[in-house]
Design an enzyme around this catalytic site. Structure first.
Site, mmCIF file in Angstrom:
data_model
loop_
_atom_site.group_PDB
_atom_site.id
_atom_site.type_symbol
_atom_site.label_atom_id
_atom_site.label_comp_id
_atom_site.label_asym_id
_atom_site.label_seq_id
_atom_site.Cartn_x
_atom_site.Cartn_y
_atom_site.Cartn_z
ATOM 1 N N ASP A 80 43.950 89.395 -74.139
ATOM 2 C CA ASP A 80 42.798 89.257 -75.232
ATOM 3 C C ASP A 80 43.335 88.909 -76.464
ATOM 4 O O ASP A 80 44.450 89.328 -76.788
ATOM 5 C CB ASP A 80 41.981 90.276 -75.187
ATOM 6 N N SER B 163 40.102 84.760 -73.853
ATOM 7 C CA SER B 163 39.109 85.108 -75.095
ATOM 8 C C SER B 163 37.740 84.717 -75.070
ATOM 9 O O SER B 163 37.435 83.390 -74.292
ATOM 10 C CB SER B 163 39.816 84.703 -76.415
ATOM 11 N N GLY B 164 36.972 85.000 -76.030
ATOM 12 C CA GLY B 164 35.847 84.375 -76.124
ATOM 13 C C GLY B 164 35.900 83.563 -77.293
ATOM 14 O O GLY B 164 34.893 82.657 -77.493
ATOM 15 N N ASP C 25 40.969 95.312 -74.889
ATOM 16 C CA ASP C 25 40.632 96.361 -75.605
ATOM 17 C C ASP C 25 38.900 96.320 -75.784
ATOM 18 O O ASP C 25 38.354 97.598 -75.835
ATOM 19 C CB ASP C 25 40.828 96.293 -76.844
#
Length: 269
Positions: free
Chosen positions: A11, A45-46, A210
């Site tokens: 991430d 990831s976004g 996280d």
């Protein structure tokens, strides 16, 4: 083609990145050491493909799950992508306007919004990212792979989920925002598609994260690693908890699993 020995997914925010949304020199070195050890580093990831490319420009990362699984790339080759049907996108934008929530559309190269507001500005300030450009027809001229809703009204999250139960999934990824993807897509699905594309389901796989939107990522790999700064909810689903993202937690975790040990040979097919 490289003979990979393992895959490691990272991430970005709160994980691989520091408080300035940069990859530290130490993490850059760790990523390079992974590749030298025939271990493939990937982002999950976004964030958008363009953002990921900019963030990782000084690293040897060329593979990523982006936009929460909507646009996925291996060594600069697109392996899967999922654009919003225009009718679903227009309905979502109408509902966002009804709730007085600003909204951004993400293509593979950029993102735009019809208007900006204070809540939107809070999110991009938190991420150290540029605000969306303003456009009233961006969504009509580009394939849109992810939507971003800007709202501090968490009580309304369930309303979106109810209205779009058959078509969309909503991930609250900050106090100010919800990422929106097509139903069935996620970091988990994107990771699974990449592993299938590579034909490497037999290899060890690891993921560092996280946030709550990383829990699906944890389910897609054999070994899940939560950052020390993760919430207790995320930590309880992890196989291992490393140090925080500002305490060299990436290298600590990689060393714990002996992933930074340099191999004697560097074999290719």
């Amino acid at each position: 083609m490289k003979r990979w020995k393992a895959l490691v997914f990272f991430d970005l925010d709160g994980t691989l990145l520091d408080t300035q949304s940069k990859i530290s020199k130490e993490n850059q070195q760790a990523i390079q050491a992974l590749r030298q050890n025939n271990i493939l580093p990937l982002i999950a990831s976004g964030r958008s493909p363009q953002e990921i490319k900019q963030i990782t420009a000084k690293t040897s990362i060329h593979s990523y799950v982006s936009l929460n699984g909507q646009y996925n790339v291996v060594e600069n080759q697109v392996v899967s992508k999922y654009a919003f049907p225009i009718n679903i996108l227009l309905k979502l934008m109408d509902v966002a306007r009804l709730f007085n929530h600003s909204f951004a559309c993400y293509s593979d190269k950029e993102y735009a919004a019809c208007y900006r507001d204070e809540i939107m500005e809070k999110l991009y300030r938190l991420d150290n990212a540029p605000l969306p450009r303003l456009s009233t027809d961006f969504h009509l001229k580009n394939e849109i792979y992810m939507g971003y809703l800007f709202s501090e009204e968490e009580v309304k999250d369930a309303l979106y989920q109810e209205i779009f139960a058959d078509t969309l999934t909503f991930y609250r990824d900050s106090p100010y925002s919800l990422a929106v993807v097509l139903k069935g897509q996620s970091k988990k699905a994107g990771i699974q598609q990449i592993i299938h594309h590579l034909g490497l389901a037999h290899l060890p796989t690891y993921a560092f994260g996280d946030g709550n939107n990383d829990l699906g990522m944890f389910e897609a790999v054999r070994t899940s690693i939560a950052m020390g700064n993760a919430s207790e909810n995320v930590k309880k689903y992890a196989d291992f908890v490393t140090k925080s993202h500002v305490e060299d937690g990436i290298r600590f975790g990689l060393n714990h699993f002996k992933l930074l040990t340099r191999k004697e040979e560097n074999n290719d097919y």
